[in-house]
Design a protein around this motif. Sequence first.
Motif, PDB file in Angstrom:
ATOM      1  N   ILE A  68       0.813  -1.223   0.000  1.00 11.51           N
ATOM      2  CA  ILE A  68       0.000   0.000   0.000  1.00 11.51           C
ATOM      3  C   ILE A  68       0.846   1.273   0.000  1.00 11.51           C
ATOM      4  N   LEU A  69       2.163   1.118  -0.005  1.00  8.07           N
ATOM      5  CA  LEU A  69       3.046   2.285   0.016  1.00  8.07           C
ATOM      6  C   LEU A  69       3.279   2.809  -1.395  1.00  8.07           C
ATOM      7  N   VAL A  70       2.262   3.432  -1.914  1.00 10.61           N
ATOM      8  CA  VAL A  70       2.296   4.014  -3.253  1.00 10.61           C
ATOM      9  C   VAL A  70       2.040   5.506  -3.081  1.00 10.61           C
ATOM     10  N   ALA A  71       2.877   6.322  -3.683  1.00 10.96           N
ATOM     11  CA  ALA A  71       2.787   7.776  -3.495  1.00 10.96           C
ATOM     12  C   ALA A  71       1.386   8.315  -3.785  1.00 10.96           C
ATOM     13  N   SER A  72       0.750   7.801  -4.790  1.00 13.18           N
ATOM     14  CA  SER A  72      -0.582   8.305  -5.156  1.00 13.18           C
ATOM     15  C   SER A  72      -1.657   7.919  -4.117  1.00 13.18           C
ATOM     16  N   GLU A  73      -1.337   6.987  -3.230  1.00 13.32           N
ATOM     17  CA  GLU A  73      -2.282   6.523  -2.210  1.00 13.32           C
ATOM     18  C   GLU A  73      -1.924   7.045  -0.813  1.00 13.32           C
ATOM     19  N   LYS A  74      -1.147   8.122  -0.765  1.00 11.34           N
ATOM     20  CA  LYS A  74      -0.661   8.661   0.505  1.00 11.34           C
ATOM     21  C   LYS A  74      -1.792   8.919   1.491  1.00 11.34           C
ATOM     22  N   GLU A  75      -2.851   9.552   1.067  1.00  7.08           N
ATOM     23  CA  GLU A  75      -3.953   9.882   1.976  1.00  7.08           C
ATOM     24  C   GLU A  75      -4.657   8.623   2.488  1.00  7.08           C
ATOM     25  N   VAL A  76      -4.791   7.636   1.633  1.00 11.34           N
ATOM     26  CA  VAL A  76      -5.414   6.373   2.041  1.00 11.34           C
ATOM     27  C   VAL A  76      -4.556   5.708   3.110  1.00 11.34           C
ATOM     28  N   VAL A  77      -3.250   5.682   2.897  1.00 12.33           N
ATOM     29  CA  VAL A  77      -2.332   5.074   3.864  1.00 12.33           C
ATOM     30  C   VAL A  77      -2.408   5.819   5.202  1.00 12.33           C
ATOM     31  N   GLU A  78      -2.432   7.137   5.151  1.00  9.25           N
ATOM     32  CA  GLU A  78      -2.535   7.923   6.379  1.00  9.25           C
ATOM     33  C   GLU A  78      -3.824   7.599   7.130  1.00  9.25           C
TER      34      GLU A  78
END
Length: 117
Positions: A68-78
């Motif tokens: 899940i460590l994909v730059a475009s998914e930063k907000e989801v990861v947070e």
Amino acid sequence: MLKGLGGLGGIGDMAKMMKAATEMQGKLAELQEDLARTVVMGEAGAGLVKARATAKGEVTGLDIDPSILVASEKEVVEDLILAAIHDAQLKAKARSEQEMSKLAESLGMPPGMKLPF
């Protein structure tokens, strides 16, 4: 002279109360130490993010699935990280309340009576 104080029986009752209070204080301190060593796990995203915390609610670690460590998914990861931490803290609180309730019951306190935390 001691009649106004309920006689010597009152002193014995006071000694019993002080002994019981000291025992309760010792058991409460022991429980606090146990809660600090007890680990609970919270998770989010079907286990993609996991948070470790003590039963006292102190977050001690995170485990994040690298997928899940994909730059475009930063907000989801947070959001997943926050959700996992929140889940761990809720589980910590529940565990703490459960253990406090057990201690109160073992001390002969009425159900629902809360111990000082």
